[in-house]
Design a protein around this motif. Structure first.
Motif, PDB file in Angstrom:
ATOM      1  N   GLU A  22      -5.982  30.005  16.059  1.00  0.00           N
ATOM      2  CA  GLU A  22      -7.374  30.203  15.644  1.00  0.00           C
ATOM      3  C   GLU A  22      -8.193  28.940  15.894  1.00  0.00           C
ATOM      4  O   GLU A  22      -9.345  29.012  16.337  1.00  0.00           O
ATOM      5  N   GLU A  23      -7.616  27.778  15.590  1.00  0.00           N
ATOM      6  CA  GLU A  23      -8.309  26.504  15.816  1.00  0.00           C
ATOM      7  C   GLU A  23      -8.516  26.247  17.312  1.00  0.00           C
ATOM      8  O   GLU A  23      -9.548  25.720  17.721  1.00  0.00           O
ATOM      9  N   ILE A  24      -7.542  26.644  18.110  1.00  0.00           N
ATOM     10  CA  ILE A  24      -7.659  26.476  19.563  1.00  0.00           C
ATOM     11  C   ILE A  24      -8.787  27.361  20.097  1.00  0.00           C
ATOM     12  O   ILE A  24      -9.603  26.931  20.920  1.00  0.00           O
ATOM     13  N   VAL A  25      -8.850  28.599  19.619  1.00  0.00           N
ATOM     14  CA  VAL A  25      -9.922  29.511  20.033  1.00  0.00           C
ATOM     15  C   VAL A  25     -11.277  28.928  19.650  1.00  0.00           C
ATOM     16  O   VAL A  25     -12.214  28.929  20.453  1.00  0.00           O
ATOM     17  N   GLN A  26     -11.399  28.410  18.426  1.00  0.00           N
ATOM     18  CA  GLN A  26     -12.666  27.812  17.984  1.00  0.00           C
ATOM     19  C   GLN A  26     -13.054  26.639  18.880  1.00  0.00           C
ATOM     20  O   GLN A  26     -14.225  26.472  19.230  1.00  0.00           O
ATOM     21  N   LYS A  27     -12.085  25.836  19.259  1.00  0.00           N
ATOM     22  CA  LYS A  27     -12.347  24.691  20.129  1.00  0.00           C
ATOM     23  C   LYS A  27     -12.832  25.162  21.507  1.00  0.00           C
ATOM     24  O   LYS A  27     -13.748  24.581  22.085  1.00  0.00           O
ATOM     25  N   LEU A  28     -12.219  26.232  22.027  1.00  0.00           N
ATOM     26  CA  LEU A  28     -12.636  26.777  23.326  1.00  0.00           C
ATOM     27  C   LEU A  28     -14.047  27.354  23.256  1.00  0.00           C
ATOM     28  O   LEU A  28     -14.850  27.153  24.173  1.00  0.00           O
ATOM     29  N   VAL A  29     -14.355  28.086  22.194  1.00  0.00           N
ATOM     30  CA  VAL A  29     -15.691  28.672  22.051  1.00  0.00           C
ATOM     31  C   VAL A  29     -16.728  27.562  21.912  1.00  0.00           C
ATOM     32  O   VAL A  29     -17.824  27.650  22.488  1.00  0.00           O
ATOM     33  N   ALA A  30     -16.398  26.496  21.191  1.00  0.00           N
ATOM     34  CA  ALA A  30     -17.333  25.374  21.053  1.00  0.00           C
ATOM     35  C   ALA A  30     -17.583  24.711  22.404  1.00  0.00           C
ATOM     36  O   ALA A  30     -18.696  24.278  22.704  1.00  0.00           O
ATOM     37  N   ARG A  31     -16.563  24.642  23.235  1.00  0.00           N
ATOM     38  CA  ARG A  31     -16.684  23.971  24.538  1.00  0.00           C
ATOM     39  C   ARG A  31     -17.321  24.877  25.604  1.00  0.00           C
ATOM     40  O   ARG A  31     -18.140  24.444  26.387  1.00  0.00           O
ATOM     41  N   PHE A  32     -16.898  26.150  25.665  1.00  0.00           N
ATOM     42  CA  PHE A  32     -17.307  27.038  26.755  1.00  0.00           C
ATOM     43  C   PHE A  32     -18.291  28.128  26.341  1.00  0.00           C
ATOM     44  O   PHE A  32     -18.738  28.915  27.181  1.00  0.00           O
ATOM     45  N   GLY A  33     -18.611  28.218  25.074  1.00  0.00           N
ATOM     46  CA  GLY A  33     -19.598  29.199  24.614  1.00  0.00           C
ATOM     47  C   GLY A  33     -19.167  30.632  24.848  1.00  0.00           C
ATOM     48  O   GLY A  33     -18.014  30.993  24.614  1.00  0.00           O
ATOM     49  N   ASP A  34     -20.075  31.449  25.367  1.00  0.00           N
ATOM     50  CA  ASP A  34     -19.795  32.879  25.543  1.00  0.00           C
ATOM     51  C   ASP A  34     -18.930  33.178  26.762  1.00  0.00           C
ATOM     52  O   ASP A  34     -18.651  34.339  27.046  1.00  0.00           O
ATOM     53  N   LYS A  35     -18.478  32.160  27.478  1.00  0.00           N
ATOM     54  CA  LYS A  35     -17.552  32.384  28.592  1.00  0.00           C
ATOM     55  C   LYS A  35     -16.156  32.730  28.083  1.00  0.00           C
ATOM     56  O   LYS A  35     -15.339  33.275  28.822  1.00  0.00           O
ATOM     57  N   VAL A  36     -15.889  32.404  26.833  1.00  0.00           N
ATOM     58  CA  VAL A  36     -14.593  32.677  26.205  1.00  0.00           C
ATOM     59  C   VAL A  36     -14.826  33.563  24.994  1.00  0.00           C
ATOM     60  O   VAL A  36     -15.675  33.267  24.160  1.00  0.00           O
ATOM     61  N   SER A  37     -14.067  34.652  24.917  1.00  0.00           N
ATOM     62  CA  SER A  37     -14.164  35.558  23.772  1.00  0.00           C
ATOM     63  C   SER A  37     -12.912  35.410  22.915  1.00  0.00           C
ATOM     64  O   SER A  37     -11.798  35.521  23.421  1.00  0.00           O
ATOM     65  N   PRO A  38     -13.110  35.171  21.621  1.00  0.00           N
ATOM     66  CA  PRO A  38     -11.931  35.145  20.754  1.00  0.00           C
ATOM     67  C   PRO A  38     -11.417  36.555  20.570  1.00  0.00           C
ATOM     68  O   PRO A  38     -12.178  37.523  20.562  1.00  0.00           O
ATOM     69  N   SER A  39     -10.130  36.694  20.440  1.00  0.00           N
ATOM     70  CA  SER A  39      -9.547  38.010  20.262  1.00  0.00           C
ATOM     71  C   SER A  39      -8.262  37.876  19.477  1.00  0.00           C
ATOM     72  O   SER A  39      -7.742  36.795  19.267  1.00  0.00           O
TER      73      SER A  39
END
Length: 184
Positions: free
Chosen positions: A4-21
């Motif tokens: 979950e923390e990794i997903v949050q870090k990716l969303v913070a860095r790449f925005g809407d290019k990455v979707s958490p799932s």
């Protein structure tokens, strides 16, 4: 670090290019993206010191033909299973691949272990990895007419097994184990 923390870090860095799932009822989060963002996102996952995903454990494909996933939304998804040996954490990334153009970028420049996984995924699902120098079939013959792990592949094959010789034991013939026992 948790998924979950990794997903949050990716969303913070790449925005809407990455979707958490994640899977309902399963405490496993992963990231989903379009195939265009595979190399930047996976490079970040490998190079960021807090993440250090230095090992690609597996690369494969999922066929979503009869599965409805609102996040994936395409026929295929290339799945990358990552491991950080330094931090002892795992993470999964899925890249959407459309049926009309089943191609994805190769991650061979990031992890040499991608060579065989990408070849197997190509051989079984027909997703071609651009930049992989060896996109020959790995398990099936070069002239094989289809991709056997696709969900629309016939359950009993397309008749290719009809040409194989079939072994049918004769009722009166001695078994190999019986012959070896009598010789001992």
């Amino acid at each position: 670090m948790t998924p979950e923390e990794i997903v949050q870090k990716l969303v913070a860095r790449f925005g809407d290019k990455v979707s958490p799932s994640g899977s309902p009822g399963i405490s496993r989060s992963f990231a989903v993206m379009d195939r265009d963002h595979v190399l930047p996102v996976l490079s970040y996952l490998k190079d960021d010191p807090e993440l250090s995903f230095d090992f690609l454990a597996d690369v494969t494909v999922v066929d979503y033909l009869r599965l409805e996933d609102p996040v994936v939304r395409e026929r295929f998804a290339v799945v990358y299973q990552l491991l950080s040996l330094k931090h002892n954490h795992r993470f999964e990334v899925k890249a959407r691949v459309p049926e009309e153009d089943p191609r994805a970028p190769s991650v061979l420049e990031l992890w040499k272990s991608a060579l065989w996984g990408e070849r197997e995924a190509f051989d079984m699902y027909g997703v071609e990895f651009e930049g992989n120098p060896d996109m020959r079939r790995l398990l099936m013959p070069e002239d094989y007419p289809g991709f056997p792990l696709r969900k629309d592949y016939p359950l009993h094959g397309r008749g290719e097994r009809d040409a194989f010789p079939q072994y049918r034991p004769q009722p009166d013939a001695p078994r190999a184990a019986d012959t070896q026992a009598s010789q001992a």
